[in-house]
Write an enzyme that holds these catalytic residues in place. Structure first.
Site, short mmCIF file in Angstrom:
data_model
loop_
_atom_site.label_atom_id
_atom_site.label_comp_id
_atom_site.label_asym_id
_atom_site.label_seq_id
_atom_site.Cartn_x
_atom_site.Cartn_y
_atom_site.Cartn_z
N ALA A 43 1.01 -5.14 -7.52
CA ALA A 43 1.15 -6.36 -8.32
C ALA A 43 1.40 -5.96 -9.77
CB ALA A 43 -0.11 -7.21 -8.20
N TYR A 44 1.91 -6.92 -10.56
CA TYR A 44 2.32 -6.62 -11.93
C TYR A 44 1.18 -6.10 -12.79
CZ TYR A 44 6.68 -9.02 -10.78
OH TYR A 44 7.86 -9.39 -10.21
N ALA A 45 0.02 -6.78 -12.79
CA ALA A 45 -1.09 -6.37 -13.65
C ALA A 45 -1.58 -4.98 -13.27
CB ALA A 45 -2.22 -7.38 -13.58
#
Length: 355
Positions: A141-143
């Site tokens: 995921a991005y985070a």
């Protein structure tokens, strides 16, 4: 990896939340010299009265205020558990989870933080399909990607990060899984089951997740002390994600029925009505439409119907090898603690109403 290595000054974001306050409590239990700072949007809930803990209200998406706090506190370790409720709008989720995480990373890097442990989720590798023995090689995921990319960056080569991916957290203070199942018990819904119960699922006691975070923080500090040497590739913790579960996949409805039995349910297996997943998904869709008009959420949604009949368990060998992780509380004991906590809370509420 030794989880009893002194961590110094630890900043726990989201430290008043479900997982965060368990991490704070476990830190205090294991390290009598630890200093803990808790940063949360509101710090009125789940406060620990120990003098080693300080609380700070703040918005992690506000860079100037967050940076100022980092400059004042100068923590050695950041354990980032802060996350908004998943029911909020996508814009808020993105702002807090991604932008807020980037603000924390920048503040930590610029003030000499040594170790940054990020609470991710095993669900980031979930695309609605069955997951069988899934491991860390699945997409990110991005985070989490931002956290792992910040490890040993060119600008901050001594800043070490890793990510913990817990699956299906439950325990004392849980506001999602166990409370909903207890509500179903109170409503007399324990005689119903969606699907054939052949779907293995991972649930993880919150104390084990907290334990994994402390193992990760300790490992990062040990790695920092090794500089300029680095661990061997198969021993590396920094820059890595780690899936964390109880290591006890269980059939989904067996988990629910264990919770119900702990709460006092006497339903026998031959009394259970098995309902079709497709039929319940369709009913969930109708109920969502009806309740949407009233501005409410029904007890049964399409997501819940699918969630309760999908296979979802993970491989935690990497965490065992590199972190030295093993669950400190087994599934049965975790369920007992979670249910007894709710029973005690319900008792307290009943006594208050009677006064």
């Amino acid at each position: 990896m030794d989880s009893d290595i002194p961590l110094g000054h630890v900043l726990v974001t989201g430290g008043c939340g479900f997982l965060g306050h368990h991490i704070v409590n476990l830190l205090l239990e294991r390290d009598p010299e630890v200093r803990i700072s808790v940063l949360d949007l509101r710090t009125t809930h789940n406060r620990n009265l120990n003098s080693q803990v300080s609380y700070y209200d703040g918005d992690i998406t506000d860079y100037s205020k967050t940076k100022s706090l980092f400059e004042t506190l100068r923590p050695d370790v950041v354990i980032h558990t802060a996350s908004p409720h998943f029911n909020l709008s996508p814009d808020i989720l993105l702002k807090v989870n991604l932008d807020g995480t980037k603000v924390l990373l920048q503040g930590a890097q610029e003030t000499g933080v040594k170790a940054f442990v990020y609470t991710s989720s095993a669900s980031i590798i979930h695309d609605g399909k069955n997951l069988i023995n899934a491991d860390e090689r699945w997409p990110l995921a991005y985070a989490e990607s931002a956290v792992l990319a910040a490890n040993r960056s060119d600008a901050y080569p001594n800043f070490l990060t890793c990510a913990i991916r817990p699956a299906g957290i439950f325990g004392e203070g849980d506001v999602q899984s166990v409370p909903k199942m207890i509500t179903a018990y109170h409503k007399g819904q324990t005689k119903f089951q969606i699907g054939d119960n052949n779907n293995l699922f991972d649930f993880t006691y919150v104390g084990n997740v907290a334990h994994a975070h402390l193992l990760a923080a300790s490992a990062l500090l040990v790695t920092a002390k090794m500089a300029p040497q680095r661990p061997l590739d198969h021993e590396t913790v920094d820059g890595e994600p780690f899936l964390i579960t109880n290591g006890q996949p269980v059939y989904f409805w067996d988990f629910a029925r264990t919770i119900w039995r702990e709460a006092g349910d006497k339903t026998l297996p031959n009394q259970v009505w098995v309902l079709s997943t497709d039929m319940m998904w369709a009913i969930g869709a109708v109920l969502e439409g009806i309740f949407w008009v009233m501005g409410k959420t029904p007890n049964l949604t399409r997501q819940q119907a699918k969630y309760s009949s999908i296979t979802r368990y993970y491989n935690i060998d990497k965490a065992k090898r590199r972190l030295g992780y093993k669950p400190i509380v087994d599934l049965q004991e975790g369920i007992r603690r979670a249910v007894q906590y709710i029973i005690q809370e319900e008792k307290k509420q009943g006594e208050k109403k009677a006064q």
